[in-house]
Write an enzyme that holds these catalytic residues in place. Structure first.
Site, PDB file in Angstrom:
ATOM      1  N   PHE A 112       0.873  16.327   3.427  1.00 28.40           N
ATOM      2  CA  PHE A 112       0.241  15.547   2.373  1.00 28.40           C
ATOM      3  C   PHE A 112       1.354  15.332   1.329  1.00 28.40           C
ATOM      4  CE2 PHE A 112      -2.741  14.199  -0.926  1.00 28.40           C
ATOM      5  CZ  PHE A 112      -3.485  13.509  -0.138  1.00 28.40           C
TER       6      PHE A 112
ATOM      7  N   ARG B  67       0.820  12.180  -9.677  1.00 31.85           N
ATOM      8  CA  ARG B  67       1.533  10.908  -9.393  1.00 31.85           C
ATOM      9  C   ARG B  67       2.907  10.514 -10.408  1.00 31.85           C
ATOM     10  NH1 ARG B  67      -2.629   7.597  -7.000  1.00 31.85           N
ATOM     11  NH2 ARG B  67      -4.762   8.059  -7.851  1.00 31.85           N
TER      12      ARG B  67
ATOM     13  N   ASP C 218      -2.697   6.127   6.949  1.00 32.46           N
ATOM     14  CA  ASP C 218      -2.967   7.499   7.459  1.00 32.46           C
ATOM     15  C   ASP C 218      -3.787   7.141   8.656  1.00 32.46           C
ATOM     16  OD1 ASP C 218      -3.080  10.124   7.499  1.00 32.46           O
ATOM     17  OD2 ASP C 218      -4.634  10.056   6.123  1.00 32.46           O
TER      18      ASP C 218
ATOM     19  N   GLU D 232       0.751  -1.233   0.007  1.00 32.48           N
ATOM     20  CA  GLU D 232       0.046  -0.024   0.034  1.00 32.48           C
ATOM     21  C   GLU D 232       1.011   1.131   0.119  1.00 32.48           C
ATOM     22  OE1 GLU D 232      -2.740   1.503  -0.694  1.00 32.48           O
ATOM     23  OE2 GLU D 232      -3.681   2.064   0.860  1.00 32.48           O
ATOM     24  N   ASP D 233       0.184   2.240  -0.417  1.00 33.76           N
ATOM     25  CA  ASP D 233       1.112   3.556  -0.691  1.00 33.76           C
ATOM     26  C   ASP D 233       1.552   4.336   0.688  1.00 33.76           C
ATOM     27  OD1 ASP D 233      -1.366   4.483  -0.290  1.00 33.76           O
ATOM     28  OD2 ASP D 233      -1.284   5.723  -2.145  1.00 33.76           O
TER      29      ASP D 233
END
Ligand code: IMP
Ligand code: MG
Length: 179
Positions: free
Chosen positions: A154, A167, A105, A101-102
């Site tokens: 972010f 991206r 959070d 997963e990126d």
């Protein structure tokens, strides 16, 4: 919220730093899994570049599959709901699964995904997250492998987006104005 057109990504982790860390993670994963028949499950879209680099640095063979979960709907905070918009194509019962997963959070997405996939009875299930924003958890969640731990902020680039932008950036960047 500040319009994305006004924000300029600043480099947070340059590509060379990212590449080195990805190689370290791949070495650790290769050692841990050894001769196991590993199935790497990428969470689209954010993990696609990280996963592509990671699996090419593994020294063990693996198969790959992807899931896509319903996204935030363009914002930058988690809704807590997950819904598959693309499910796995390979059955995972009895298999050794590594979710890639990126970002973790709030932890909501991964804790729900893990719960869902565990219900399908894999032999083992671990999570590799490229970035861990530990301070923002709303539910307890610990990834087994973490690329970088970052404070609030972010992150975009290296596959990560803000409203589908950025991206393509090769470096990991931060958008200072987004909370
Ligand atoms: P969680 O459910 O709050 O843990 O949400 C995790 C998901 O939110 C990640 O898979 C990302 O897609 C997205 N996300 C959270 N923080 C960021 C960020 O800083 N940049 C880009 N995407 C993010
Ligand atoms: Mg994601």
């Amino acid at each position: 919220m500040t319009e994305v057109t006004e924000t300029k990504p600043e480099i947070f982790f340059p590509k060379e730093v990212v590449d080195k860390r990805v190689r370290e993670l791949a070495a650790e994963i290769s050692r841990d899994y050894g001769a196991k028949d590993l199935l790497v499950v990428g969470v689209l879209k954010g993990a696609f570049i990280f996963m592509a680099d990671l699996i090419r640095s593994l020294t063990i063979p693996c198969s790959i599959d992807f899931v896509r979960l319903a996204s935030y709907g363009g914002g930058s905070t988690s809704s807590g709901e997950i819904r598959f918009t693309k499910d796995l194509e390979i059955p995972i019962a009895g298999r050794d699964i590594l979710i890639v997963e990126d970002i973790v959070d709030t932890g909501l997405t991964l804790s729900r995904l893990v719960e869902e996939l565990k219900g399908r009875r894999p032999a083992s299930l671990r999570v590799c997250a490229f970035i861990d924003k530990r301070e923002r958890r709303q539910v307890p969640f610990t990834a087994d492998y973490v690329g970088f731990t970052v404070p609030d902020g972010f992150i975009v680039g290296y596959g990560l987006d803000y409203n589908e932008k950025f991206r393509f950036l090769p470096d990991v960047c931060v958008l200072r104005d987004i909370t």
